[in-house]
Design an enzyme around this catalytic site. Structure first.
Site, PDB file in Angstrom:
ATOM      1  N   THR A 105       0.713  -1.166   0.085  1.00 31.96           N
ATOM      2  CA  THR A 105      -0.373   0.309  -0.280  1.00 31.96           C
ATOM      3  C   THR A 105       0.684   0.857  -0.044  1.00 31.96           C
ATOM      4  OG1 THR A 105      -1.765  -1.316   1.136  1.00 31.96           O
ATOM      5  CG2 THR A 105      -2.025   1.450   1.058  1.00 31.96           C
ATOM      6  N   GLU A 181      11.082   1.390  10.466  1.00 31.05           N
ATOM      7  CA  GLU A 181       9.581   2.152  10.412  1.00 31.05           C
ATOM      8  C   GLU A 181       9.615   3.137  11.516  1.00 31.05           C
ATOM      9  OE1 GLU A 181       6.923  -0.718   7.009  1.00 31.05           O
ATOM     10  OE2 GLU A 181       7.474  -1.093   9.434  1.00 31.05           O
TER      11      GLU A 181
END
Length: 313
Positions: A105, A181
């Site tokens: 995504t 992340e």
């Protein structure tokens, strides 16, 4: 262009009809996410009336939230593309420092940044990638890149998630990039999560294993220690094998992250009772580098569903 906000209790939700932002002029072949947008194109309506939405639980509330039905169902990739593009259109402005996430995504968010830079709609931005593969994608799109070493403060970070609970706590790291992340996203003023509705859950754990990045040194000892933590009671620790970007065993060698570490996936049969406590206990374990529980970091979640796009914050 419609947007609605889900709530824990039934509330009044108003819908207004507006011409969709430049999406049609720039992407004439892109299908529209809802019947409302089709109505704009046909010039057949100007507004929708107020609708009451009842939400039986977090994972189902999006399926029955409006009477608007898509004229044509979109594929999962098309929904991911729409939510990825929307995150950039709504939250990224010229002059910003932007964190670029990793995953199927987040790929479309990176793609959108590249498009807007090329068209001149975005200017003077720099981005920090959260994995080697995101770095390679960004470089192929001529997106200017920096690191946390020179830019420790970010305006916004955009990334996907593997699970999202009602409090917007996340499980991330299915793609193996959880350490980078988290390092990037904790430095952002806004952390925007982009998912499809299948990632919503009433409790973290059973729907997706929690990844834990550990040092290779005495990794079996660290696995046993983590599995023995009170907050992890009942979990089954599985060492990731093959590619670090998938928690499905696809090789005979131990998976190695971009940072040279291993990943243990913690499988749960029942929802985690206290994700915040578990995050603390795992993080405090010697031999653990970091884990895939992202608690209290999310600014907003943009959700691609069968009826279009929704936002929860």
């Amino acid at each position: 262009h419609t947007q609605w906000q889900p709530f824990h209790e039934p509330k009044q939700v108003s819908f207004s009809l507006q011409p969709p932002p430049a999406i049609h002029s720039q992407y004439p072949n892109m299908r529209v996410a809802s019947a409302a947008c089709l109505a704009v194109l046909a010039s057949t309506a100007s507004a929708f009336t107020t609708t009451t939405v009842t939400t039986p639980n977090f994972a189902r509330r999006y399926a029955a939230a409006t009477s608007l039905k898509m004229a044509e169902k979109l594929s999962q990739d098309e929904l991911k593309k729409m939510v990825g593009y929307k995150s950039v259109d709504d939250y990224v402005k010229s002059g910003m420092v932007v964190g670029l996430g990793t995953g199927s995504t987040a790929y479309f968010a990176v793609e959108r940044v590249g498009q807007l830079l090329k068209s001149g709609d975005l200017k003077d931005i720099v981005c920090i990638p959260t994995s080697v593969r995101t770095k390679e994608q960004a470089e192929s799109l001529d997106i200017p890149l920096v690191t946390l070493d020179t830019h420790s403060k970010l305006d916004v970070a955009i990334d996907g998630a593997d699970e999202v609970d009602p409090d917007l706590n996340l499980v991330k790291g299915g793609g193996g990039a959880l350490l980078r992340e988290k390092m990037v996203e904790v430095c952002a003023d806004k952390f925007i999560v982009i998912v499809d509705e299948s990632k919503l859950c009433d409790g973290l754990g059973p729907g997706f294993p929690v990844p834990v990045e550990i040092t290779p040194f005495c990794h079996e000892h660290t696995m046993r220690t983590v599995a023995g933590l009170p907050s992890c009671s009942g979990c089954k620790p599985v060492l990731r094998m093959g590619s670090s970007s998938s928690n499905v065993n696809d090789g005979d060698e131990i998976a190695v992250t971009d940072n040279g570490n291993y990943i243990v996936d913690l499988h749960f049969e029942v929802p985690i009772k206290d994700a915040v406590k578990m995050a603390e206990e795992i993080k405090n374990t010697v031999g653990v580098v970091d884990h895939g529980l992202f608690c209290g970091l999310t600014t907003a979640v943009i959700i691609a569903g069968s009826d279009g796009i929704s936002v929860k914050d």
